[in-house]
Design a protein around this motif. Structure first.
Motif, PDB file in Angstrom:
ATOM      1  N   LEU A  59       0.832  -1.211   0.000  1.00 48.58           N
ATOM      2  CA  LEU A  59       0.000   0.000   0.000  1.00 48.58           C
ATOM      3  C   LEU A  59       0.863   1.255   0.000  1.00 48.58           C
ATOM      4  CD1 LEU A  59      -2.964  -1.011   2.306  1.00 48.58           C
ATOM      5  CD2 LEU A  59      -2.888  -0.789  -0.188  1.00 48.58           C
ATOM      6  N   SER A 112       3.976   1.633  -1.219  1.00 43.46           N
ATOM      7  CA  SER A 112       4.610   1.893  -2.511  1.00 43.46           C
ATOM      8  C   SER A 112       3.556   2.190  -3.581  1.00 43.46           C
ATOM      9  CB  SER A 112       5.549   0.758  -2.911  1.00 43.46           C
ATOM     10  OG  SER A 112       4.859  -0.297  -3.485  1.00 43.46           O
ATOM     11  N   PHE A 113       2.364   1.624  -3.427  1.00 39.98           N
ATOM     12  CA  PHE A 113       1.253   1.940  -4.335  1.00 39.98           C
ATOM     13  C   PHE A 113       0.954   3.436  -4.285  1.00 39.98           C
ATOM     14  CE2 PHE A 113      -2.974   2.141  -6.037  1.00 39.98           C
ATOM     15  CZ  PHE A 113      -3.120   1.035  -6.840  1.00 39.98           C
ATOM     16  N   LEU A 114       0.845   3.945  -3.056  1.00 43.40           N
ATOM     17  CA  LEU A 114       0.518   5.349  -2.825  1.00 43.40           C
ATOM     18  C   LEU A 114       1.618   6.262  -3.372  1.00 43.40           C
ATOM     19  CD1 LEU A 114      -1.619   7.078  -1.465  1.00 43.40           C
ATOM     20  CD2 LEU A 114      -0.278   6.968   0.633  1.00 43.40           C
TER      21      LEU A 114
END
Lengths: 228, 132
Positions: B108, B110-112
């Motif tokens: 989450l 690194s997604f953000l």
């Protein structure tokens, strides 16, 4: 009897049935939480346990499927070729984000596990977490990570990213489908790309592009960083 | 009379597609060995095929069909490796907790960051033009 149970035709039939079952469960539920591999692997593990088939024998009898992973990796060039023209529209932002995120995704995972005191095999397997499974398996072999653990991490990361990523971005007011697709492709690989295709064709194209490029970039960079 | 001919041609183009994939995998493995690269041979094969397709200009029908079939059945191909997760032994509970935190929080996070970075860079590239 035991010889029949560990013979390639029987094991291949078992794998194929488990795959179809996993696919049916996924289609009926319609949620990335139940990606085909989730149902298929649970069913196969249960069958092996009930029939007393050792995992090593099962693996050996599944040789044909392992042999097809290589050609499947090569096949990734086709969607990559079809989606590559996208990059011309915003080359610099996409390339910079790709390089930063390809490094950031495994580093974030490894750092968190390191802080929580995880053992070295876990850290090694985590280094491939932002790579689509067939490439991650090839990489695991090169860097000496456990194949099963690597697959588990990649699939679980993919499910987390595909389920929680899109609502996270919409809560933050990020509605650009190019951004969502690119983040899904890097952080949730094939499962994220499937989710992106459900959102829109544009979102899916960006996901397929970033998944392919991130996989290739990591495959080239990681073995050098780990000194192999 | 015409039908078997069409089927035959389609089968031939599928065979050519399958042969292309195997040939490029072999090429990638050979190149990796020759240059002593630590990169998986199949990934080298994928890059070589991508370059070849860029030069060729389009994707041949048979190759597209075989590739699509393989990529749609990926879950079947890595099923044997995935089943191994149920047979992993020798990790402590703390290892599993670290793994859970790294895969959920790490993904989450690194997604953000990926999304925020790309959005900022796209805005700077074309100010005024918002999402399309």
């Amino acid at each position: 009897m035991t010889e029949l149970l560990v013979s390639p035709p029987f094991i291949l039939a078992l794998n194929f049935f488990a795959f179809l079952l996993g696919l049916a469960i996924y289609r009926r539920s319609g949620t990335p939480l139940l990606h085909p591999i989730v149902g298929a692997s649970a069913f196969t593990a249960l069958a092996l346990w009930l029939l007393h088939i050792p995992y090593g024998d099962y693996q050996r009898a599944s040789g044909l499927l392992y042999a097809l992973l290589g050609p499947a990796v090569v096949a990734l060039a086709v969607p990559l070729r079809q989606n590559l023209p996208i990059i011309r529209r915003a080359a610099w932002p996409l390339l910079v984000t790709l390089v930063v995120s390809a490094a950031l995704a495994p580093v974030a995972g490894v750092l968190i596990a390191l802080l929580l005191g995880a053992a070295k095999p876990i850290l090694l397997a985590l280094s491939g977490k932002a790579v689509t499974t067939p490439i991650a398996l090839g990489l695991a072999e090169k860097v000496g990570a456990a194949a099963s653990l690597t697959v588990g991490i990649v699939v679980f990361s993919g499910v987390v990213g595909a389920v929680l990523g899109p609502p996270l971005l919409s809560r933050l007011g990020i509605r650009d489908q190019r951004v969502l697709g690119f983040a899904l492709g890097i952080n949730a690989h094939a499962i994220g790309t499937a989710r992106a295709l459900e959102i829109s064709a544009l979102c899916g194209a960006f996901a397929a592009l970033s998944m392919g490029l991130c996989g290739a970039l990591t495959a080239f960079a990681l073995p050098f960083f780990l000194g192999r | 009379m015409g039908l078997p001919n069409v089927t035959f041609k389609r089968a031939l183009s599928w065979l050519a597609g399958a042969f292309t994939l195997l040939a490029f995998e072999g090429l990638g493995v050979a190149l990796g060995r020759w240059l002593e690269l630590p990169v998986p041979g199949a990934v080298l094969g994928m890059v070589l095929l991508l370059l070849a397709l860029l030069v060729y200009g389009s994707v041949p029908t048979g190759l597209a069909a075989v590739s699509g079939l393989l990529l749609r059945s990926l879950a079947l191909l890595f099923l044997p490796a995935a089943v191994g997760v149920y047979f992993l032994r020798g990790f402590a509970t703390s290892d599993w907790l670290a793994l859970l935190a790294a895969t959920t929080v790490g993904t989450l996070l690194s997604f953000l960051l990926t999304a925020l970075l790309l959005q900022r860079l796209l805005r700077r590239e074309s100010p005024g033009e918002d999402s399309d």
